[in-house]
Write a protein that holds these residues in place. Structure first.
Motif, short mmCIF file in Angstrom:
data_model
loop_
_atom_site.label_atom_id
_atom_site.label_comp_id
_atom_site.label_asym_id
_atom_site.label_seq_id
_atom_site.Cartn_x
_atom_site.Cartn_y
_atom_site.Cartn_z
N ARG A 4 0.85 -1.19 0.00
CA ARG A 4 0.00 0.00 0.00
C ARG A 4 0.90 1.24 0.00
N ALA A 5 0.80 2.03 1.02
CA ALA A 5 1.59 3.26 1.09
C ALA A 5 3.08 2.93 1.20
N ALA A 238 1.23 5.75 -3.09
CA ALA A 238 0.29 4.65 -2.81
C ALA A 238 -0.42 4.30 -4.11
N ILE A 271 -4.37 4.78 0.71
CA ILE A 271 -3.72 5.47 1.82
C ILE A 271 -4.76 6.33 2.51
N ASP A 275 -2.69 5.62 7.86
CA ASP A 275 -1.29 5.58 7.44
C ASP A 275 -0.55 6.86 7.82
N TYR A 277 -1.68 9.98 6.68
CA TYR A 277 -2.05 11.09 5.81
C TYR A 277 -3.09 11.94 6.53
N VAL A 352 2.92 2.21 6.85
CA VAL A 352 3.66 2.65 5.68
C VAL A 352 4.92 1.80 5.51
#
Length: 359
Positions: A4-5, A238, A271, A275, A277, A352
């Motif tokens: 993912r991220a 991401a 994301i 995560d 963000y 992450v």
């Protein structure tokens, strides 16, 4: 899609940014601020690049130990107090240099100094009013260090409160207070943070303490990192996990806070605030796909966010969207979200995947 991220860390960028520091403050010693695990980038990931600094600066004994585990052996200023009362990590490290900013702290260090000799810095409060002694106490503090067996004065520090604004008179006032207090006293001087390095040559003194500029963020209100010749030390990306077309007037995301102005493609990116963000990043916050702007639309969710793909019509599931990095400066994202790049970097979570760019 194997991850993912992803936060890709660029040691070469940090090395470059360190050369910018040395160019702006020639002849000064450079102590790199690496607190909060190198501003979220990871001390161990940047250890090779950080070895080029003359010294380091951390906020806790745990951070000091992390440096040593990573193989970094330079003199290191401990910017905060030893809050747990355990001085063993400090006494075992001859290159640790405590920053003294209170009488109680001075008393604790003086009590062990004969057995564990120590270089110390003294912090003066020149107007920011967080930590430090009043400037008029400087002479007495110097006398006490000289009279305490085992303590050696490494130098004097203060911290700038408004150096990010080149027009704010507070910086000049702080430097005047600092210089006046120390006019007749020996010891190295350290004033400049990243903003001081970039905008206030008078603050360079003997030793500078760069932080955010090492990681590619701008410390100034009126100039971008690119303007200052800095390179980002982190690229956050991401993958797209969905690409769909929605009709004009249809909502996207929780609360239906954003509606499509026309029939258009929308992408879902893997994301979210889980995560790290920022949840409060509004619609329009910049992102990028292969250089094409793909701004956020709708609210950020825990695990995903949505982006406008009208300028990336060939986007496909699996393509990686840059949330900040080379194409999208972290400072720009931070301004859109009402925060600062420091917080963006430091808030990334364990979800992450960090990688080190070997280039």
């Amino acid at each position: 899609m194997s991850e993912r991220a992803r936060a890709e860390i660029h040691p070469a960028a940090l090395r470059h940014n360190l050369t910018v520091v040395r160019r702006l403050a020639p002849g000064r010693r450079v102590y790199a601020a690496v607190k909060a695990d190198a501003y979220g980038h990871g001390v161990a990931r940047l250890a090779g690049a950080l070895a080029d600094a003359d010294g380091l600066a951390v906020a806790s004994l745990a951070e000091l130990q992390a440096l040593r585990t990573a193989g970094l052996t330079q003199p290191t200023v401990l910017l905060s107090d030893v809050l747990d009362g355990d001085l063993s990590a400090l006494t075992a490290d001859p290159e640790a240099e405590p920053l003294i900013f209170s009488t109680a702290q001075f008393d604790r260090l003086a009590a062990i100094a004969a057995e564990y000799p120590r270089r110390v810095w003294i912090k003066l409060d020149t107007g920011m009013h967080r930590l430090g002694f009043a400037p008029e106490q400087a002479a007495g503090l110097h006398q006490r260090v000289a009279a305490t067996p085992g303590l050696t004065l490494a130098g004097w520090m203060t911290h700038l409160g408004c150096a990010d604004d080149p027009d704010d008179p507070m910086t000049t006032q702080q430097v005047t207070f600092f210089d006046s207090a120390l006019a007749s006293l020996p010891g190295h001087r350290s004033i400049a943070n990243s903003a001081g390095i970039c905008a206030w040559p008078r603050t360079h003194a003997d030793l500078v303490r760069p932080g955010i500029m090492l990681y590619g963020g701008s410390p100034l209100l009126d100039r971008s990192a690119a303007d200052l010749g800095l390179k980002p030390a982190m690229t956050l990306t991401a993958p797209l996990i969905s690409c769909t077309e929605i009709a004009a007037g249809e909502p996207v995301g929780y609360g239906a806070t954003w509606r499509a102005p026309e029939t258009m493609p929308v992408g879902v990116v893997a994301i979210g605030y889980g995560d790290g963000y920022p949840r409060h990043a509004p619609s329009g916050t910049p992102a990028s796909l292969d250089g094409a702007p793909t701004p956020l639309v709708g609210r950020v969710s825990m695990d995903m966010l949505t982006v406008d793909l009208r300028r990336a019509p060939d986007a496909r599931v699996g393509d990686r969207v840059e949330l900040w990095g080379t194409d999208v400066p972290a400072d720009t994202v931070a301004r859109a979200a009402g925060t600062i790049a420091y917080e963006l970097f430091c808030r990334l979570t364990a979800r992450v995947n960090f990688r080190v760019d070997q280039g």
